[in-house]
Design an enzyme around this catalytic site. Sequence first.
Site, PDB file in Angstrom:
ATOM      1  N   HIS B 121       0.865  -1.175   0.000  1.00 36.01           N
ATOM      2  CA  HIS B 121       0.000   0.000   0.000  1.00 36.01           C
ATOM      3  C   HIS B 121       0.912   1.238   0.000  1.00 36.01           C
ATOM      4  O   HIS B 121       1.998   1.191   0.573  1.00 36.01           O
ATOM      5  CB  HIS B 121      -0.834  -0.050   1.282  1.00 36.01           C
ATOM      6  CG  HIS B 121      -1.893   0.994   1.408  1.00 36.01           C
ATOM      7  ND1 HIS B 121      -1.619   2.297   1.770  1.00 36.01           N
ATOM      8  CD2 HIS B 121      -3.229   0.926   1.237  1.00 36.01           C
ATOM      9  CE1 HIS B 121      -2.747   2.983   1.823  1.00 36.01           C
ATOM     10  NE2 HIS B 121      -3.742   2.178   1.501  1.00 36.01           N
ATOM     11  N   ASP B 198       3.273  -4.052   8.150  1.00 40.51           N
ATOM     12  CA  ASP B 198       2.022  -3.312   8.004  1.00 40.51           C
ATOM     13  C   ASP B 198       0.884  -4.291   8.276  1.00 40.51           C
ATOM     14  O   ASP B 198       0.609  -5.178   7.472  1.00 40.51           O
ATOM     15  CB  ASP B 198       1.955  -2.745   6.578  1.00 40.51           C
ATOM     16  CG  ASP B 198       0.612  -2.096   6.265  1.00 40.51           C
ATOM     17  OD1 ASP B 198      -0.313  -2.203   7.088  1.00 40.51           O
ATOM     18  OD2 ASP B 198       0.504  -1.495   5.181  1.00 40.51           O
ATOM     19  N   GLN B 201      -4.339  -4.834   7.188  1.00 37.20           N
ATOM     20  CA  GLN B 201      -5.339  -5.774   6.668  1.00 37.20           C
ATOM     21  C   GLN B 201      -5.334  -7.097   7.430  1.00 37.20           C
ATOM     22  O   GLN B 201      -6.026  -8.040   7.038  1.00 37.20           O
ATOM     23  CB  GLN B 201      -5.086  -6.048   5.179  1.00 37.20           C
ATOM     24  CG  GLN B 201      -5.301  -4.857   4.271  1.00 37.20           C
ATOM     25  CD  GLN B 201      -6.738  -4.382   4.249  1.00 37.20           C
ATOM     26  OE1 GLN B 201      -7.676  -5.131   4.563  1.00 37.20           O
ATOM     27  NE2 GLN B 201      -6.944  -3.137   3.877  1.00 37.20           N
ATOM     28  N   LYS B 224     -10.038  -0.186  10.892  1.00 35.36           N
ATOM     29  CA  LYS B 224     -10.217  -1.419  10.116  1.00 35.36           C
ATOM     30  C   LYS B 224     -10.494  -2.623  11.019  1.00 35.36           C
ATOM     31  O   LYS B 224     -10.675  -3.734  10.537  1.00 35.36           O
ATOM     32  CB  LYS B 224      -8.979  -1.682   9.253  1.00 35.36           C
ATOM     33  CG  LYS B 224      -8.784  -0.622   8.141  1.00 35.36           C
ATOM     34  CD  LYS B 224      -7.736  -1.057   7.151  1.00 35.36           C
ATOM     35  CE  LYS B 224      -7.101   0.102   6.419  1.00 35.36           C
ATOM     36  NZ  LYS B 224      -7.771   0.419   5.157  1.00 35.36           N
ATOM     37  N   CYS B 364      -4.669   2.463  -3.672  1.00 29.23           N
ATOM     38  CA  CYS B 364      -3.431   2.975  -3.073  1.00 29.23           C
ATOM     39  C   CYS B 364      -2.284   2.001  -3.275  1.00 29.23           C
ATOM     40  O   CYS B 364      -1.439   1.852  -2.377  1.00 29.23           O
ATOM     41  CB  CYS B 364      -3.603   3.267  -1.577  1.00 29.23           C
ATOM     42  SG  CYS B 364      -4.888   4.446  -1.230  1.00 29.23           S
TER      43      CYS B 364
HETATM   44  C1  LIG Z   1      -2.312  -2.694   3.559  1.00 28.49           C
HETATM   45  C2  LIG Z   1      -2.650  -1.323   4.045  1.00 28.49           C
HETATM   46  N1  LIG Z   1      -1.703  -0.565   4.603  1.00 28.49           N
HETATM   47  C3  LIG Z   1      -1.954   0.659   5.058  1.00 28.49           C
HETATM   48  C4  LIG Z   1      -3.207   1.210   4.982  1.00 28.49           C
HETATM   49  C5  LIG Z   1      -3.400   2.607   5.474  1.00 28.49           C
HETATM   50  O1  LIG Z   1      -4.244   2.662   6.555  1.00 28.49           O
HETATM   51  P1  LIG Z   1      -4.691   4.096   7.108  1.00 28.49           P
HETATM   52  O2  LIG Z   1      -5.271   4.825   5.949  1.00 28.49           O
HETATM   53  O3  LIG Z   1      -5.685   3.778   8.161  1.00 28.49           O
HETATM   54  O4  LIG Z   1      -3.474   4.770   7.630  1.00 28.49           O
HETATM   55  C6  LIG Z   1      -4.239   0.457   4.408  1.00 28.49           C
HETATM   56  C7  LIG Z   1      -5.607   0.962   4.299  1.00 28.49           C
HETATM   57  O5  LIG Z   1      -6.007   1.821   3.573  1.00 28.49           O
HETATM   58  C8  LIG Z   1      -3.943  -0.834   3.922  1.00 28.49           C
HETATM   59  O6  LIG Z   1      -4.895  -1.565   3.344  1.00 28.49           O
END
Ligand SMILES: Cc1ncc(COP(=O)(O)O)c(C=O)c1O
Lengths: 152, 407
Positions: B121, B198, B201, B224, B364
């Site tokens: 991401h 990370d 998910q 999430k 993203c």
């Molecule tokens: C794999 C992953 N990493 C990071 C994020 C970023 O999360 P956040 O927008 O809550 O910081 C997301 C979600 O959008 C994600 O799916």
Amino acid sequence: MSLLRLKALYQTVILEHAQAPHHFGTVPDAQTVTLHNPTCGDEINVQMVIQDHQIKQIAFTGSGCTISQASASIMTDVLAGQPVAVAQQRIANFSTLITGDTLTADEQHALGDAAVLATVAEFPTRIKCATLAWHAADQLLTMGDDADGRTK
Amino acid sequence: MTTIDYRQDFPILKTRVNDEPLTYLDNAATSQKPQAVIDAMADFYANGNANVHRGVYTLAAQATDRYEAVRDQVAQLLNAARREEVFFTRSTTDSLNWVVQTYGEQFVSAGDEIVVAVMEHHSNLVPWQQLAIRKGATLKYVGLQPDGQLDLEDARKQITAKTKIVAVTQASNVLGVTNPIKTLARLAHAQHAVLVVDGAQAVAHMPVDVQALDADFYAFSAHKVYGPTGVGVLYGKYALLEQLTPAQFGGEMISDVDWQTTEFAAIPERFEAGTPNVCGVIGLGAALTYLQRVGFATVQTIEKRLTAQLLDGLTQMPGITVYGPQTVADHGPVVAFNVENVHGHDVATGLDLAGVEVRAGHHCAQPLMRYLHVSATVRASVGFYNNEADVERFLTALKSVKEFFES
Ligand SMILES: Cc1ncc(COP(=O)(O)O)c(C=O)c1O
């Protein structure tokens, strides 16, 4: 499902433009602008040859959804051959139309097939798809006009 | 069928969209909130609001206790060795940037390597990319096997003696794959690099044990995991945290401030400058209590069944390409796909008119889209409160949208 609303957005004219876009391709020695829609990755590249304050040639390439492709195709029809000032006015009118405001009958007529994109106003998340190519054209006209002015 | 109807716990599932019942299949973007979370947050503002770590009065002490209790809860959830290894941020993005601005700034120099996976991401990619540019370091990518799983052979090649940081997602927000974190930790540690995970998910869908994974840093977002937006978690191994200089300074993070110098507070307060999102953290606590009451066994049983239904339905429909593994055994609750000759945006608008909410776009993960040679995909992602009827409505709507654009 509300197929009726889907049909209202994706009218036959729009589907036809998307399937067989007009002025799709490249023109040599043109000025170009590429714009992205960062939320979806759509990309539109618009090219123009402007001489004597008039759009002599226009074309586009890129990839994106039905709305963005159809809107780009329609845009090239609406702007091709027009004087820069007229083209800029039409772009402004398109922007008015797509945000849900009304135009005079003459203004609407000048926008040709673009008039059917008025329903996009009911789909706020898709307005950016419809305006991408027009924004690119607007930038080119501003650039082109400057370049044109300097060379005269 | 499940014996308990969890849908009752989520008030939003009763709403209608475009005159159709809401079919929420965008859980990977954010999960809906159970009444228990909504109530806990309303109750805090109605009956318990005070700032934390400052007041001597009763209300402030109670607010601090409730806030700190969530730290214990998260430490337990992740099986952290100590509660001080957990601190609160704004989001996964904030947590990852935090690691970049502390550990990254301190330990990455010119010529070093940072290794990420192509499936990352942007949150676990752009901060590292920008750090690499700033430091003159090299950003390297681990590719995929043909079925969309992380290519461990490639990881073995990319992680070298020059590698300082390996940053990977535990579960992909597009491909639905879960990565072999333990193996990656071994590869990273063999080269004296740290592993940043990370968990955005992962945490809502599987038990996570940071010690068993041997992750050095682990990040996730409350929103999430059925909690509120605006709260993130960062776990870091204590021995690493001790070496780090805070990136943010201000209230709460100090023990003594003199004219020219400051003594910092102990860990974790040292890394939580300013008034935190107290109510949000309390909401996260309520979400974790709720999730643990449901239990991961139940969550996984339901989500596996729905994912199988999604995958079966999609792979049997002609003209559909599913990205990532095609079999449910290798698949988390996220399924990305495309309809032949129809752009993802058009599919998503069609589904929305049927009340079916899915994501369309690059999710993203633009480098991954480039890697897959697509500009966008449609993504359906389930949570344990979804049911067979949701997936059925999605598949039926998808069929009509497909037919509409094909005709
Ligand atoms: C794999 C992953 N990493 C990071 C994020 C970023 O999360 P956040 O927008 O809550 O910081 C997301 C979600 O959008 C994600 O799916």
